[in-house]
Every structure is written in structure tokens, then in C-alpha cells.
Enzyme design. Sequence first.
Site, PDB file in Angstrom:
ATOM      1  CG  ASP A  64      -0.225   0.011   2.532  1.00  0.00           C
ATOM      2  OD1 ASP A  64       0.725  -0.792   2.682  1.00  0.00           O
ATOM      3  OD2 ASP A  64      -0.593   0.791   3.430  1.00  0.00           O
ATOM      4  CD  GLU A  67       4.414   0.687   6.660  1.00  0.00           C
ATOM      5  OE1 GLU A  67       5.322   0.990   7.449  1.00  0.00           O
ATOM      6  OE2 GLU A  67       3.910   1.507   5.857  1.00  0.00           O
TER       7      GLU A  67
END
Length: 489
Positions: free
Chosen positions: A78, A145
Site C-alpha cells: 500500500d 502498513e
Amino acid sequence: MGVLDKLVPEKVFYYFEEICKIPHGSRNTKAISDYCVAFARDRGLAVTQDEDNNVIIFKEGSEGYEQSRPVIIQGHLDMVCEKEEGCIIDFEKDGLDLAIDGDYIYARGTTLGGDDGIAVAMALAILDDDSIVHPPLEVVLTVDEEIGMLGAVSMDCSPLKGRLMLNLDSEVEGQFLIGCAGGMTAKCVFPAARRRWGGKPVSVSVSGVTGGHSGVEIIKEGANANVVLGRVLYALKKKTDFALISVDGGIKDNAITRSARAVLMLAPGEEEVFEEILTKMQEILVKEYRKTDPDICVTGSTELSGEEEACAERWLPMTEKCGNAVITALRCLPFGVQKMSPDMKGLVQTSLNPGILKTEDGAVTISLSVRSSMASEKEELFERLVCLTESLDGHVTREGDYPAWEYKEDSELRTLMGEVYREMFEKEPVMEVIHAGVECGLFSEKLPGLDCVSYGPDIHDIHTPKERLSIGSTKRIYEYTVEVLKRLK
């Protein structure tokens, strides 16, 4: 023809551009996760994908390395999605608009996602090149994350046999991370009861804040637009009569907020004082933040934009009690560096960042990234948030809690990587503990005995639309990684 086609290493930049074509903001990682799974299956590599979209790809060791210890290569799928005002890209649907400026790659109008797309690209390039010699590889690609390491928290690590990990989630070439702070996301929620109140809708905006990563950049002690907005609203509250309708700012708790806005119902006859106070606050803030945030700007308008007008039409003003509680929270919540490390010069030990300010029908939420390399201080800071919020009739929740990654005194991997770096570049590597969070702490908890180092190429202004990735640094770090794998026989 791709924008990055002529760059080397060809496969690294090919996969980076492919990744940039796929929307992959936090909580929107299904497509990028599926892409990685398809990549593995197309090459006959074993792969797992869990329900959260975390991916593990396995590749056997090359000839002569079959019995070597497995090595984990780790990064996250991400990216932080920030864009400039007026940028039409929809992060949920659109890819990024890549461009090159000299040695740097950037995305027009948005964050680039070099954090951590370049780790994914390097890992795929290594997996796709059978000429590279390496031990058995376990490529771990986590999700979410950037919003609390949620993928690493949920991930089942039992399939992993490796206890040597190359974490490619750092942004300064030659800087090797060997420890980091722990953290959490705290959400302070305040009630937003409403009532009818006569007056004129106006807006207050804070913009031009430099922003940046709330761990790496917090030491600069610059402005946060949400904090500044609270200060401005309190200054208005002391001299004018108004009712609060909404406050909003930021989209990521771990990015220092660059802009924020409030919509107010201003009592009749208060326009002149309203404008005078904002002018005065602008003068004060420009002087205070002339070094860290030279473009900071506070403006007010009695003519609402379409979005602001819709907000004023959708919601009645908050009650005086609720509005005052929100302003008090914004003015008094702790922000920024709370304590420096007594053991490591220049290292922030404890901090927090109110990254997201959001108004909904019945509540106003302030989401904060809380960080500390000392667990007790992290808890103490959370207790302060609870104490203040509950005194204002609100409540606090926590999520994405992750541990600190403690420094390992005896690290075989760190020693080897230092030696390889000196040989290849004739420079002394910098080994340090940082205040930003990386997933190594979570994996160290789940994989006892893990020996881990975090590193990466130069990426500047991460988590902002000014983000840029060095082409030359990427090439050097990729070649360095290949050499480290060769030495891990």
C-alpha cells in the site's frame, strides 16, 4: 511505450511502472495483491494470499544455494494517497501519472508511492531473473502498513522458515535501520450534537503546510494544519460569536497534515472582526514557521465554495458545548515531539501526530499516530489522550498497535551488509535506530531469532505530492541487494 522504459535496471523500473498503474492506497490493495499472485503463478512459483491480501512468494535457491538458509525479502503493497489541490486523479480507480526530472521519478500532482512500491518492484525483479544467484527466497508483501501495519499484524507467519530479513522500506541510501519505535493509531471521538442557530456561514482554511512523514519529519517541529486550525478557531472564539458546523483536515494519521478547514456560522455583524483576527493570525504564523513552513497560509471567506456550502446546508451548527469541546481538543491535544532519546543523540523517543480530522453526522474524530521506542511512554501518552478526551465527553479507541523493534547487539546480517556496502561503495554505512515505524518489530515478535536490517534507495518528501525517487540510487541499491544475496550462501 512506458515512461520508465529506458531506465536501468530495466526489470525494476518495469515493475515499478506496472505497480503505479494499479490503484493501491491503504485498504484498496486487492488489485495489487492479485497482480503479485498472478506474477508468481505465471512463473511457476509457490505463492500464498490470505484474506487480508498479504502475499508470500517462494523461490527455491539457485544452483549451489539449495541448502542455504532462506532469506526473507519484505516490503508493503500500500501507499499513502495525497494529492495537490485541483488534481483530478481518483486514487480508488486511477493509476499515477509518472514523469522524470533528471535523476528523479515523480508523479504529477500526487504522491509517488515509492514508499513502498520500489520494494515490491525490486522483489519481483529478483524473482523474475534466473541469472541472479541467491538462497531460497521468501518474498513477503504486506498490506495496510501505512495505517498501522495492519497486514503484518494479521499475517500468519508460520509458512516462513527464514530468519534473515531484508526489509526494503527505508528512504535514505547508505542508512541502515536496525531498530525503530513502536506505535498505534488513537482515535479521539467527540459528540457533535446540533441545533438551529442564526448567522452567516463562513469558512476558515489553513494551507501551505510543508507536511511529511509523521515519524521521519516530526523532528523538524513544523506546523500541522489540524493543530493550527484549532489555534485559529480558539483565537476567533475569544473575540467573535460563532457556532461550529464542521472541521476537516488530512487523510492519513501518519502524514503531517498539510491543509485543514472549518465551516462556521458567524453571528451578524462579526465579519470585520473575523477578518482582522485571521489577518493577525497569518502574521503570527508566518513569523513562527518561516523556516519549516514558509508557505503557511490562513484564510477566511464569507463566500463559501460549493463543497463548503453543501456542508452548511447538510448540517446544523453544533451546540455550544460540543463546538467548544472540539476546539478545546484541537487546541490542547499534545502534538509533535514529546521526548528525545537520552541514549541516542538526535533520536526522537516519543511523539504523536493528529493526522486526520473528520466531521460526520454525530461526531468529530481526531485520529493520531502515537509513536515511542519505550512502551511505557507510548501508554502514558495514550492515557493523556484518554484523560483529555473523556473530560470533554468523548471517548478514545486504539488500533494498529505494534511493538518497537529493539536493537540487536549481535547481528550477523548487519555485519555482512556493512562489509558489502564498504566494498562496493567505499563508504561507511550509517547504522541507526529511527523514530518511524517499520514492520520489522512485528516480524521479530512473530519469528523468534529474526535478524533483520531495513534499507532502501533515496526517496525524498515521502507522503507528499512532492515525493520523488532517485533513479541512480535505485540502481545502486538493487545491485547491492543482489550482491548481499550472493554472499548469503
